[in-house]
Design a protein around this motif. Structure first.
Motif, PDB file in Angstrom:
ATOM      1  N   ALA A  65     -15.589  -9.094  -7.454  1.00 21.82           N
ATOM      2  CA  ALA A  65     -14.009  -8.816  -7.799  1.00 21.82           C
ATOM      3  C   ALA A  65     -13.461  -9.718  -8.663  1.00 21.82           C
ATOM      4  N   LEU A  67      -9.310 -10.631 -10.575  1.00 23.08           N
ATOM      5  CA  LEU A  67      -7.909 -10.772 -10.115  1.00 23.08           C
ATOM      6  C   LEU A  67      -7.001  -9.984 -11.399  1.00 23.08           C
ATOM      7  N   PRO A  74      -6.805  -8.392  -6.148  1.00 22.74           N
ATOM      8  CA  PRO A  74      -8.289  -8.142  -6.175  1.00 22.74           C
ATOM      9  C   PRO A  74      -8.299  -7.017  -6.785  1.00 22.74           C
ATOM     10  N   LEU A 173     -11.434 -10.574  -0.073  1.00 23.81           N
ATOM     11  CA  LEU A 173     -11.641 -10.032  -1.539  1.00 23.81           C
ATOM     12  C   LEU A 173     -11.340 -11.003  -2.371  1.00 23.81           C
ATOM     13  N   ASP A 174     -10.180 -11.755  -2.050  1.00 25.70           N
ATOM     14  CA  ASP A 174      -9.733 -12.945  -2.984  1.00 25.70           C
ATOM     15  C   ASP A 174     -10.885 -14.044  -3.075  1.00 25.70           C
ATOM     16  N   ALA A 177     -13.545 -12.982  -5.350  1.00 24.06           N
ATOM     17  CA  ALA A 177     -13.228 -13.122  -6.926  1.00 24.06           C
ATOM     18  C   ALA A 177     -13.162 -14.573  -7.376  1.00 24.06           C
ATOM     19  N   TYR A 429      -6.790 -19.062  -3.596  1.00 24.93           N
ATOM     20  CA  TYR A 429      -6.438 -17.816  -3.337  1.00 24.93           C
ATOM     21  C   TYR A 429      -5.163 -17.833  -2.691  1.00 24.93           C
TER      22      TYR A 429
END
Length: 523
Positions: A65, A67, A74, A173-174, A177, A429
């Motif tokens: 992912a 940002l 994300p 998901l952060d 990434a 994050y």
């Protein structure tokens, strides 16, 4: 006042910029150049711990992912899409067709290899805990589990990655990434070992390749023709300069050597903040000092709170930094959705003296001389000198500021070879957990020796809490313990302080100072 400043600027430019500009006559000019105010610890995603390194790694590699540069939400990157189970424990990532810079395919197996490498019990990675969210991730890292097949990451096939978590993690998901989780090319790493990130060896999967790197000086990035989304990349050549001095960085910007710097001299901050090329915004970062628990009397929480109460942080942000920074009474910066801002340790020299006396050092008597380490920087020097002066004045104790280079500071922090040391923490994050989980017992970025079982329990409990409000309450309770008893002297909350040339587009104010070079362009 302005005339002497211009003389200083001219002198520094004349003496120093030639060294930056003459590294290779005849090279093509860059489309964009920026300054890194510290050398990258490593360009290995698993080893890097610095903001400077992260910015370069985002240009060289790409994870599942990315940002959004405006919202920090994300977005799909190497994974074209994903599915999350209703209990939020099971993630399925579907990878898009992509290739490494040597032309070989990027596959789900690359992520399995790279995540195993990050969790390897023999690895020196400090961001290992970013994968403790995986099922059995922490157990494997700690040597309690030998079979990596039991860890929650598997390649179902070349284009499908299966991830299983220990507990629902709303910010996973952060984390996907984040640079530490980016894939590396196994053949390259195993062939060149410690030399694999050199320009002549490195194999990348991101928007750029590394074509030049002179340590503590400069690196050059060039558009990666094998990148799957190369049409997105509009800056063909990018130069990143390394320097430790804010004044030098500012001079490079003013003379056109650099198009962007992420800090500027406090002596002229009032003027610079009014300029149209200044980008200023709240920032998810805290400037602080760590206390080593192995150094008496710093192992006494009464002493640590006494030191923090004797520091007039408002004076520091008003007269030294002068860029809109906010005096910190807690560790987690304000502005995180749903998280309460804690009012913690306030300036109170009378209470500071009382606490020091309770600890056995009335009027500073018997308190041993200590050293405060800081890395090379005009502002770090001024702040360290101010803090030492305040503590001598208010508590009658001896604390001497000692300057070391950035790499030395990093090593001393890692090995806990210090008494008090300058530090900072920038959120990885957008969640308070990115600040608070680092100080669990033996956490990779704890680096103080501090341990508190109640704190550990609250962080663990928060990680298992599905209700968002309850989770935030438990994290806030943990922060109260950290602020009251922990190893930190929190000084101020950062602000983003960019100077950026008007022709450069694609950089937006956000609480993480985040930008991705692949999103940038010129007009």
């Amino acid at each position: 006042m302005k005339k002497p400043l211009l003389i200083i600027v001219a002198a520094v430019v004349a003496a120093g910029l030639a060294a930056y500009l003459c590294f290779a006559p005849g090279r093509k000019p860059a489309d964009f150049s920026f300054v890194l105010l510290s050398e990258q610890k490593s360009l290995d995603p698993a080893i890097n711990t610095t903001l400077a390194g992260g910015r370069v790694i985002r240009a060289l590699f790409e994870g599942l992912a990315g940002l959004n540069p405006r919202t920090l939400a994300p977005e799909p990157a190497l994974a074209r899409s994903w599915e999350i189970s209703p209990d939020r424990l099971h993630y399925t990532f579907f990878l898009r067709p992509a290739r490494w810079s040597n032309g070989t395919p990027v596959s789900a197996h690359d992520f399995v290899y790279s995540w195993k490498r990050l969790l390897d019990p023999l690895s020196t990675a400090e961001y290992d805990y970013m994968l403790f969210y995986l099922k059995n991730g922490a157990r494997f890292r700690k040597g309690q589990l030998a079979d990596f097949d039991s860890v929650g990451v598997h390649a179902q096939n070349d284009s499908t990655l299966i991830v299983d978590l220990e507990h629902p993690t709303p910010y996973f998901l952060d984390i996907a990434a984040f640079e530490s989780l980016f894939p590396v090319n196994r053949a390259c790493v195993e062939k060149y070992r410690t030399l694999w990130t050199r320009p002549e060896n490195i194999v990348c999967n991101g928007p750029y390749t590394l074509t030049f790197h002179q340590l503590n000086h400069k690196l050059r990035l060039e558009k990666n023709p094998a990148y799957w989304n190369r049409a997105r990349v509009r800056l063909a050549i990018v130069d990143a300069y390394t320097c430790e001095g804010i004044n030098t960085a500012f001079n490079m910007y003013e003379t056109g050597v650099a198009d962007l710097i992420d800090d500027f001299p406090s002596a002229i901050a009032d003027t610079l903040l009014k300029r149209k090329d200044a980008m200023v915004a709240p920032y998810l970062g805290t400037y602080l000092y760590r206390c080593n628990m192995a150094t008496p009397p710093l192992d006494n929480p009464l002493v640590r709170r006494s030191l923090e109460m004797a520091v007039n942080k408002e004076e520091i942000v008003r007269h030294i930094t002068k860029g809109g920074e906010v005096a910190a009474t807690s560790f987690v910066p304000p502005g995180l959705p749903g998280y309460p801002t804690l009012t913690g340790v306030l300036y109170n020299p009378d209470s500071a003296r009382s606490l020091l006396a309770q600890a056995g050092f009335p009027k500073g008597k018997g308190f041993p001389p200590l050293q405060l380490l800081y890395n090379t920087s005009e502002n770090h020097k001024k702040i360290a000198e101010a803090v030492c002066y305040m503590l001598r004045k208010e508590l009658a104790i001896s604390l001497d500021p000692v300057n070391v280079e950035w790499s030395v500071l990093q090593e001393k922090m890692r090995t806990r070879d210090y008494q008090i040391i300058r530090g900072s923490w920038i959120g990885d994050y957008t969640d308070p957990n990115t600040f608070l989980d680092m100080f669990v017992t033996n956490g990779g970025n704890n680096q103080t020796g501090w341990s508190n079982s109640a704190y550990d329990s609250l962080i663990a409990l928060a990680g298992q809490t599905l209700n968002p409000a309850q989770r935030m309450d438990r994290l806030a309770a943990a922060e109260k313990i950290l602020v009251a008893e922990g190893p930190l002297i929190n000084v101020y909350f950062y602000v983003t302080k960019f100077l950026i040339k008007p022709r450069i587009k694609g950089v937006y104010p956000n609480i993480r100072g985040y930008f991705n070079i692949a999103d940038m362009y010129t007009e």
